[in-house]
Design a protein around this motif. Structure first.
Motif, PDB file in Angstrom:
ATOM      1  N   GLU A  44       5.108   0.063   2.116  1.00 64.30           N
ATOM      2  CA  GLU A  44       3.953   0.122   3.001  1.00 64.30           C
ATOM      3  C   GLU A  44       3.698   1.564   3.445  1.00 64.30           C
ATOM      4  OE1 GLU A  44       4.225  -4.039   5.313  1.00 64.30           O
ATOM      5  OE2 GLU A  44       6.003  -2.797   5.607  1.00 64.30           O
ATOM      6  N   THR A  45       2.544   1.785   4.080  1.00 62.23           N
ATOM      7  CA  THR A  45       2.200   3.135   4.538  1.00 62.23           C
ATOM      8  C   THR A  45       2.478   3.286   6.027  1.00 62.23           C
ATOM      9  OG1 THR A  45       0.578   3.651   2.838  1.00 62.23           O
ATOM     10  CG2 THR A  45       0.289   4.714   4.951  1.00 62.23           C
ATOM     11  N   TYR A  74       0.870  -1.184   0.000  1.00 60.42           N
ATOM     12  CA  TYR A  74       0.000   0.000   0.000  1.00 60.42           C
ATOM     13  C   TYR A  74       0.906   1.233   0.000  1.00 60.42           C
ATOM     14  CZ  TYR A  74      -3.841  -3.123   1.431  1.00 60.42           C
ATOM     15  OH  TYR A  74      -4.782  -4.132   1.501  1.00 60.42           O
ATOM     16  N   PRO A  75       1.524   1.558  -1.141  1.00 63.03           N
ATOM     17  CA  PRO A  75       2.521   2.645  -1.160  1.00 63.03           C
ATOM     18  C   PRO A  75       1.948   3.985  -1.595  1.00 63.03           C
ATOM     19  CG  PRO A  75       2.677   1.405  -3.183  1.00 63.03           C
ATOM     20  CD  PRO A  75       1.520   0.792  -2.391  1.00 63.03           C
ATOM     21  N   ASP A  76       2.794   5.006  -1.540  1.00 60.08           N
ATOM     22  CA  ASP A  76       2.508   6.342  -2.082  1.00 60.08           C
ATOM     23  C   ASP A  76       1.256   6.976  -1.464  1.00 60.08           C
ATOM     24  OD1 ASP A  76       4.600   5.666  -3.804  1.00 60.08           O
ATOM     25  OD2 ASP A  76       3.248   5.013  -5.384  1.00 60.08           O
ATOM     26  N   PRO A  77       1.157   7.028  -0.137  1.00 57.29           N
ATOM     27  CA  PRO A  77      -0.085   7.512   0.464  1.00 57.29           C
ATOM     28  C   PRO A  77      -0.287   9.015   0.291  1.00 57.29           C
ATOM     29  CG  PRO A  77       1.575   7.212   2.159  1.00 57.29           C
ATOM     30  CD  PRO A  77       2.159   6.677   0.877  1.00 57.29           C
ATOM     31  N   ALA A  78      -1.542   9.400   0.166  1.00 62.51           N
ATOM     32  CA  ALA A  78      -1.954  10.808   0.186  1.00 62.51           C
ATOM     33  C   ALA A  78      -3.215  10.889   1.030  1.00 62.51           C
ATOM     34  CB  ALA A  78      -2.208  11.327  -1.216  1.00 62.51           C
ATOM     35  N   GLY A  98       2.178  13.150   9.293  1.00 61.77           N
ATOM     36  CA  GLY A  98       2.576  12.879   7.924  1.00 61.77           C
ATOM     37  C   GLY A  98       2.504  11.393   7.620  1.00 61.77           C
ATOM     38  N   VAL A  99       1.879  11.035   6.509  1.00 59.07           N
ATOM     39  CA  VAL A  99       1.885   9.653   6.041  1.00 59.07           C
ATOM     40  C   VAL A  99       2.932   9.534   4.938  1.00 59.07           C
ATOM     41  CG1 VAL A  99      -0.494   9.153   6.691  1.00 59.07           C
ATOM     42  CG2 VAL A  99      -0.035  10.129   4.445  1.00 59.07           C
TER      43      VAL A  99
END
Length: 577
Positions: free
Chosen positions: A337-338, A63-67, A319-320
């Motif tokens: 991962e997040t 679950y990468p690149d979180p916004a 911050g994520v």
């Protein structure tokens, strides 16, 4: 608008139902009656939670690149999905600790056609922003599939689905949309410099555009470069990307990843008096990185960067970001991962608290928040067990397809989940009849029960562990020379170029009159594939095999290991004659 969205969703569901009706009654369709996924990482045994604590990462597995964005007390977070379908998982929380998966933003083929897309292509680095001026959520992303490019979709309510994609008229990747407090909007994104001005390999720029909210399009001629190369171009920084724009007080802040997605990954920040710049880098950059620490440190977290900041409970910033947890062999099988950290923004620039020291597995919760991640109501982290008996008429959104809808090949029956096999195998760039679950632990078992009697060598069903279409294991039942056999195959095709290395590791004759239990068990880099025909005693097939080809930093690409319930009527997993 919402009526049109509902109608399109209904038509998509109808089309999927028609595909199911076509496949219903198909011979050679396996039925999976139960799946048990159990994670047992030592780090969580060594660091049990105390009152007022929660685990980091908050989303384990790929679950990468979180916004993240916020409307009132509701937080919504999106992550990359590449060629997985549905696309762009979306999560909801009231406190940034307890998360529920709402579903997916791009859940219809009309929004996202991934038919012949490599697994690490597809949808990259989504951004999500709530615009209070029109009470609308925006999800903006780059889609390397179906000729889409950069797109934006909108909704008034993330729980009720999203509109059709609007194609945006610019190149580059990693877009993010920002709404200023005067109602104006801007899009920032990564792009290549002009060819004549490219100084070195990895030289990138950040561009900004004005955005027309009424027409939902960038305004032609308003684009210009606001960051060239990174914090200090004299040092040749690589891959300035994933920009996010913020306003605090009268100042504007641009935060971006820098250094590439591997071991030199970091997060940096710039300041300006105007959203269009010029921007000046913070003197304390980077504000988040793990690149300076020994590689043999315990419980190592690495590759930290690609972040987004949000004001959380009690007006505390958080911050994520993405990071990885390599196993003892240095492999990254769980993927990117997040994670989350508090952010201190009491000074001029934001700083990730403890983001410049080795990251720990636990965090202190925001004041007044209760950790319910093990209650069964929320996305779980730490060590946990998931039991899926396929009795519900609606699958949990953790289950995904590859390049196409799950509904095109799954069927809920009284005996369990039937997978109606496609005429495509796991190594092809096509939708496959495979229901996937992400690997979320270093140490885990994934066990399922299967009823299946193949007719010929063309038929196979079982389990696959897949990093990409050229790097995977197949563990399944087929029929060869009139006999039912269980086989384990290792496929290794680096970059889908050059020589293929497909090898049948082991085979065994098997009785298919009764349900067969199949299991993959991993401990770090060691994977074992086991089976049982009596429902009690497991036998191993093929011994201990290496998980190297299931690792991001060996197989390449951007995904982590996926574990799939797999069926095909075009079996390519066969011994050589």
């Amino acid at each position: 608008m919402m009526k049109k969205m509902i109608l399109k969703s209904w038509l998509t569901s109808l089309a999927a139902s028609c595909l199911l009706l076509t496949a219903t009654g198909q011979k050679n369709a396996p039925v999976f009656s139960k799946v048990v996924y159990e994670g047992n990482d030592q780090v969580y045994n060594d660091y049990p939670l105390k009152e007022g604590e929660f685990y980091n990462p908050i989303l384990q597995g790929c679950y990468p690149d979180p916004a993240v964005t916020r409307k009132g007390d509701d937080y919504y977070m999106v992550v990359s999905s590449f060629a997985m379908f549905p696309g762009v998982p979306i999560f909801h929380s009231k406190d940034l600790v307890n998360w529920t998966q709402v579903g997916h933003v791009l859940d219809r083929v009309s929004q996202l056609d991934l038919h012949d897309t490599g697994i690490s292509e597809g949808v990259y680095a989504p951004g999500i922003t709530y615009n209070e001026y029109n009470d609308t959520f925006y999800m903006i992303t780059t889609a390397f599939a179906g000729g889409l490019g950069n797109i934006i979709v909108k909704t008034k309510d993330p729980w009720k689905g999203w509109g059709e994609p609007i194609k945006l008229d610019f190149q580059g990747i990693d877009p993010c949309i920002f709404f200023d407090d005067d109602g104006k909007a801007y899009v920032v994104h990564n792009d290549a410099p002009e060819k004549a001005k490219e100084r070195y390999n990895g030289h990138r720029v950040i561009k900004i555009w004005e955005y027309d909210v009424d027409k939902d399009q960038v305004i032609a001629g308003t684009d210009h470069i606001i960051i060239d190369g990174g914090v200090d171009i004299a040092k040749k920084p690589i891959w300035i990307e994933a920009p996010h724009l913020y306003k605090k007080g009268e100042k504007y802040y641009l935060m971006s990843a820098e250094g590439g997605t591997g071991g030199w990954h970091s997060e940096v920040v710039f300041i300006s008096d105007s959203p269009k710049g010029p921007y000046v880098p913070a003197p304390s950059n980077p504000i988040l990185t793990q690149r300076h620490f020994p590689k043999d440190r315990p419980n190592m977290v690495d590759w930290a960067g690609h972040a987004d900041i949000i004001k959380g409970p009690n007006d505390q910033y958080y911050g994520v970001f993405l990071a990885v947890r390599p196993n003892k062999s240095g492999r990254v099988n769980t993927g990117r991962e997040t994670f989350i950290l508090p952010v201190d923004w009491s000074g001029i620039f934001p700083v990730f608290e403890n983001g410049l020291v080795p990251l720990e597995p636990k965090l202190k919760m925001p004041e007044g928040v209760v950790n319910e991640t093990h209650s069964g109501k929320y996305f779980q982290n730490g060590n946990f067990t998931i039991i899926e008996d396929f009795t519900s008429d609606k699958l949990h959104p953790r289950w995904i397809g590859l390049r196409g809808p799950r509904e095109a090949f799954i069927e809920i029956t009284r005996k369990g989940l039937k997978i109606n096999p496609f005429d495509a195998h796991i190594r092809e760039l096509k939708p496959t009849s495979t229901l996937f679950h992400r690997q979320q632990h270093d140490v885990f078992t994934f066990t399922t029960s299967m009823i299946y009697q193949p007719d010929s060598k063309n038929d196979l069903a079982g389990i696959t562990c897949l990093q990409n279409e050229g790097s995977n294991y197949v563990f399944g039942v087929t029929k060869i020379d009139g006999e039912y056999v269980l086989l384990l195959e290792r496929n290794w095709w680096p970059g889908r170029q050059g020589e293929k290395f497909s090898k049948i590791v082991a085979m065994a004759k098997i009785d298919v009159k009764k349900p067969i239990r199949l299991q993959v068990a991993a401990e770090g880099d060691d994977y074992q594939f086991n089976y049982s025909t009596d429902g009690k005693t497991f036998k191993n097939l093929g011994g201990i095999v290496s998980g190297d080809i299931l690792s991001t930093n060996v197989a390449g690409g951007f995904t982590g290991t996926l574990i799939g319930l797999y069926a095909t009527s075009n079996n390519a997993s066969l011994p050589e004659n």
